[in-house]
Design an enzyme around this catalytic site. Structure first.
Site, PDB file in Angstrom:
ATOM      1  N   GLU A 285     -19.474  -8.594  99.570  1.00 34.36           N
ATOM      2  CA  GLU A 285     -20.531  -8.612 100.437  1.00 34.36           C
ATOM      3  C   GLU A 285     -21.011  -9.946 100.645  1.00 34.36           C
ATOM      4  OE1 GLU A 285     -22.884  -4.612 101.288  1.00 34.36           O
ATOM      5  OE2 GLU A 285     -24.337  -5.725 100.663  1.00 34.36           O
ATOM      6  N   HIS A 306      -1.181   1.103  82.739  1.00 36.80           N
ATOM      7  CA  HIS A 306      -0.378   2.182  82.719  1.00 36.80           C
ATOM      8  C   HIS A 306      -0.497   2.667  84.438  1.00 36.80           C
ATOM      9  CE1 HIS A 306       0.318   2.269  78.321  1.00 36.80           C
ATOM     10  NE2 HIS A 306      -0.903   1.995  78.481  1.00 36.80           N
ATOM     11  N   LYS A 420     -22.497   1.493 111.088  1.00 35.43           N
ATOM     12  CA  LYS A 420     -23.942   2.183 111.158  1.00 35.43           C
ATOM     13  C   LYS A 420     -24.212   2.617 112.769  1.00 35.43           C
ATOM     14  CE  LYS A 420     -26.013   0.278 107.362  1.00 35.43           C
ATOM     15  NZ  LYS A 420     -27.309  -0.581 106.933  1.00 35.43           N
TER      16      LYS A 420
END
Ligand code: PA5
Length: 436
Positions: A285, A306, A420
């Site tokens: 961010e 793995h 948003k």
């Protein structure tokens, strides 16, 4: 004993050795701007001298609150998202035992409000039914949808179980001093409130009540965490040559310039899982702006060897790896000798499992460097509160320096608003009509 070291030797097969020294001036300039609070985002630099400003009185108030709440409830729901929950979770999960001990009962800590899953919420509410629980609701803006909507459900349940007054005593709100819906609600309902300072952004807030209240509720030593951060605050204010945080920032900047656009934070101890999540938010961010920035990723080893090991060893060469290595584990199980040796493991019988883990780390580092993945290694003595405090401040400072080296403002997050806006428009929130 405190031990914290940074090893950048394994970046030199990929960048000329003298280039790190050449970063001194540029990095010192970034440090100066941070200390003088004159760089981009200078109104969000409250975290810089925060550890040293946390007083005994602040710590006592946090401990008293945790004590009072501990007498009222044995389960706490930490309700927040992003910087309003990841720091607390990182520390709590790193310092808590993997499995609850039979004789020592710590409060149960549950996290909510960090997504919008109705299934999670419904199952959480039914789990909490009849439980003696309290809520810590954290939101700097006081308007974030995920924790706000979750809190509405939790508050209803708590009020149903213990009445409005009982609920108010079991709720702590951590938010802005003056503004936001949570501030209004908390004032109206009479919740105990803690303030997130104006000049500290969410992802830099773990050493404010945002992190310290949940950590204290979990019964963990906040004073040691702060003490570790204070030690690193001092070290990370030194000039480039004596400053590991600045050198880490410079090393990753040089690698980025060489096309290493993804940094993988690796650990060999799963208790650090949420520390990596906190770190990813901090760097992602902060740096991801103006089409620039290193993409922060994380792996748990040896588990992910793995699954992702093949890619790291042999895929696109745009990666570098930063390993957090814990020198001394908490426990020392020794591999037993078995006479039949049917599993062919007697060659390591008598060795501690941690010895095997450390050889895996060394072998992996050698393989990855050979395969074209530069390696940075941070070693701490143990995963205790003091060293976590050091790590937190180390990365916070390095992230700020990295942002200034890249030429961006590391303290805003304008990109977070895009989703948003669309979501509010789709939900029909007043004021968002046709905003797509
Ligand atoms: O670092 C940040 O600023 C963000 O991640 C915020 O912490 C996150 O969006 C939550 O915001 P708020 O605390 O306002 O609810």
């Amino acid at each position: 004993m405190s031990h914290f070291s940074l090893d950048i030797e394994n970046i030199y097969p990929f960048i000329p050795q003298q280039s790190i020294g050449e970063m001194a001036d540029k990095t010192n300039k970034a440090l100066e701007q941070i200390h003088a609070k004159t760089g981009p985002g200078d109104d969000f630099l409250g975290w810089v001298d925060l550890p040293g400003q946390i007083s005994d009185k602040d710590i006592s108030q946090i401990l008293e609150t945790a004590n009072r709440m501990g007498n009222l409830a044995d389960t706490f729901v930490i309700t927040g998202i992003g910087g309003s929950y990841l720091g607390a979770r990182a520390v709590i999960e790193a310092l808590s035992p993997y499995f609850p001990s039979r004789d020592h009962k710590s409060p149960e800590i549950i996290y909510a409000g960090h997504h919008l899953s109705g299934d999670y919420l419904a199952e959480l509410l039914s789990y909490l039914e009849g439980k003696n629980f309290g809520i810590v609701v954290i939101s700097k803006s006081g308007t974030t949808t995920e924790p706000a909507v979750t809190f509405r459900f939790l508050k209803n349940l708590l009020e149903k179980q213990v009445g409005a007054d009982g609920a108010a005593r079991r709720i702590i709100a951590i938010t802005d001093a003056h503004k936001g819906a949570l501030r209004t609600l908390a004032g109206r309902e009479g919740y105990q409130c803690f303030v997130i300072p104006d000049n500290v952004g969410g992802r830099y807030s773990v050493l404010t009540p945002v992190g310290l209240i949940p950590i204290a509720l979990a019964g963990l030593p906040v004073e040691e965490l702060v003490a570790g951060a204070c030690e690193m605050e001092e070290e990370a204010s030194l000039p480039f040559n004596q400053n590991a945080s600045a050198r880490y920032a410079a090393a990753r900047y040089l690698l980025y310039r060489e096309g290493k656009k993804v940094e993988i934070l690796a650990n060999y101890e799963p208790r650090l899982h949420f520390f990596s999540e906190w770190w990813k938010q901090l760097f992602g961010e902060s740096e991801g702006k103006d089409h620039k920035g290193i993409f922060p990723a994380s792996i748990e080893l040896t588990t992910d060897l793995h699954s992702l090991g093949q890619y790291i060893q042999d895929g696109e060469r745009h990666l570098f790896e930063t390993v957090i290595s814990i020198k001394n584990p908490v426990h020392h199980p020794v591999i037993p000798e078995v006479p039949e040796n049917l599993d062919n493991l007697n060659y390591i019988a008598g060795k501690e499992l941690d010895f095997v883990n450390k050889q895996a780390e060394l072998g992996t580092r050698m393989a990855h460097v050979d395969g074209g993945v530069p390696n940075i290694r941070i070693e701490i003595d143990r995963a205790d509160a003091q060293h976590l405090g050091q790590l937190i401040y180390f990365f916070e400072k390095a992230c700020a320096i990295s942002g200034y080296l890249l030429g961006i403002n590391p303290f805003n997050q304008p990109g977070v608003e895009a989703y948003k806006r669309n979501m509010f428009m789709l939900l029909g929130k007043p004021g968002y009509e046709g905003k797509k």
